[in-house]
Enzyme design. Sequence first.
Site, mmCIF file in Angstrom:
data_model
loop_
_atom_site.group_PDB
_atom_site.id
_atom_site.type_symbol
_atom_site.label_atom_id
_atom_site.label_comp_id
_atom_site.label_asym_id
_atom_site.label_seq_id
_atom_site.Cartn_x
_atom_site.Cartn_y
_atom_site.Cartn_z
ATOM 1 N N GLU A 82 0.828 -1.206 0.000
ATOM 2 C CA GLU A 82 0.000 0.000 0.000
ATOM 3 C C GLU A 82 0.858 1.250 0.000
ATOM 4 O O GLU A 82 0.648 2.184 -0.780
ATOM 5 C CB GLU A 82 -0.926 -0.001 1.215
ATOM 6 N N ASP A 116 1.177 4.118 -2.969
ATOM 7 C CA ASP A 116 0.762 5.495 -2.689
ATOM 8 C C ASP A 116 1.877 6.496 -2.961
ATOM 9 O O ASP A 116 1.675 7.496 -3.655
ATOM 10 C CB ASP A 116 0.306 5.611 -1.232
ATOM 11 N N SER A 166 -7.174 2.055 -3.896
ATOM 12 C CA SER A 166 -5.949 2.498 -3.234
ATOM 13 C C SER A 166 -5.027 3.193 -4.230
ATOM 14 O O SER A 166 -4.232 4.057 -3.849
ATOM 15 C CB SER A 166 -5.204 1.299 -2.646
#
Length: 616
Positions: free
Chosen positions: A311, A315, A534
């Site tokens: 994640e 990001d 995400s």
Amino acid sequence: MRLSVGLLVVALSSSFNAFALADPGRGRFHVKEAVHVPRGWVEHAKPAPDHTIVLRIGLPQPNFPVLEKHLYEVSDPEHGRYGDHLSKEEVEDLVRPHPDSLEAVNKWLVSHGFEETDIARSPAQDWITLRLPVVAVEKLLDTKYSVYKHIDSGDTLVRTTSYSLPAELHDHIDVIQPTTMFGRLKSARSTLLFNDNDEDDTVALSKAKTTADNIAATLTNQVSGAVVDASCNRTITIKCLQQLYNVNYTPQNVSTTPQIGITGYLEQFANVQDLTSFYTEQKPEAVGTSFTYVSVNGGENPQNLSQSGAEAALDVQFAFGLAYPIPGVFWSTAGRPPFKPDTSTPTNTNEPYADWLDYVLSQKDADIPKSISTSYGDDEQTVPRSYAIRTCNQFAQLGVRGVSVIFSSGDWGVGDGNPDPATQECITNDGTNRTRFIPVYPASCPFVTAIGGTENIAPEVAVSRFPSGGGFSDYFPQPLYQLVDVQKYVAALPKGTYKNLYNPLGRAFPDVSTQGDRYRIWLRGIARSIGGTSASSPAFAGLIALLNDARAAKGKKSLGFLNPLIYSAKTRGVWNDVTVGKNPGCGTQGFNATKGWDPVTGLGTPNFGKLFDIVV
């Protein structure tokens, strides 16, 4: 640059004897809040009496409607105050509790033996934080805590199903947590895709270009007219997003402080070596640069490559890569279950975004990035309504200070987050056990911008490998900025469609979308393909950071709270309408993407160039 930010609490002395005092007013207690144990949780044990709880007490904000009025005025592109954001001090004045509330709560705490040195207060004094053993909390709130266990994951939380306060305090306290919150903060999927034999290395891009579905050199999006490399139909890179969304702007980088921020939770660590590998492949001019890391409440960011998080990698690589050379910050906020509830060691209550909000709202205006992305959320119904409203109002405080707060809409369609639709249990946890679609919080907060996911290039359609989260809040009413668009969609549904499964007058999400699947990242030294909203949220945040940079170069303020602009007549032509796809869940096909706004892709995906011409 590394900053260590501790939770603003003061430990009570271990010899503190005030809790042995007679409980004043015990006969006057009335239940303040009560919940049913959510499905999937069972009472497991009793916590040790000295188990430490960090208790947060929220006092009412009587002037919040005034702050909300300011928010909509400074965020409306048709209003004369557009961009006239409030300062930290002005916001704190507006959320300050009434003196009567401060006096009543202080008197109550003093009656239990607390002294001012035992209490931590937010700058506006609207939050009080105490750190004390569970036995003391039980006495303070006339309740009993238990250790609850989540059957599927094994996560454990120390919670109660109700708590009480003296009757005269009910009007002076909005919420107290951790008490009745059973939320399980989770990433919006970030599902890793692996090629055959786990192969997804540096030759993946060239392989993609020679696959049967990508024989043509380029593809043309029928809606936007964008000409995109055909390989983008299989692998999403920074270049793909720039081509698809008409991004042709070189940042002026007029700021020396971070102007784009990524929130990291659940021990997701952002690795600089992986970022360098990503930059080497996709953004060579950025090689040798990194980001500012800030620790919130003891959050860490170790650089052992084996601890790099999917994640976090996704990001920071795409948000900072798209925005380069605009400086970025990665906040690592501590706290996640499971924990051992039989020790006195302070443990997080699985509400880390509240800790992050406390931290960021305390910062000077110039030190807060103006575009912030978060790819985490909870099932809305597991977050007590009172707590959801209070934290949602904190996002409004950021918005009125000129910050765009961006959240992924989730990756489980209208369902409960179980990746297997056949086993989803879309059941209310209010004791009625009704079948119901499950909205996602904070995406359902009307003061944030929720981003859905798309895939493919020509045409761009709603992502299908995981259904993009979307729907209608059961907590928050539909804001005026989206009322016309949303009600047009609702009115067009066949009569009786999903009757009683959703709230047609609730805050509807997502607002807009970006690509959400097959993003090429570097994770633990290897190129991987990853998907989820995400990915959509940090990508959109990167585009907003570019627009803010261009505005700053012309002496203009940041865009701030985006939704009034997104739904305004002024930007009608900047969204590439996505009309194909759906978001199944709860044993249904979910909602359909269609012309105009829909609860799958919102108003569509951005045409950056057109948006640039309007706002810059």
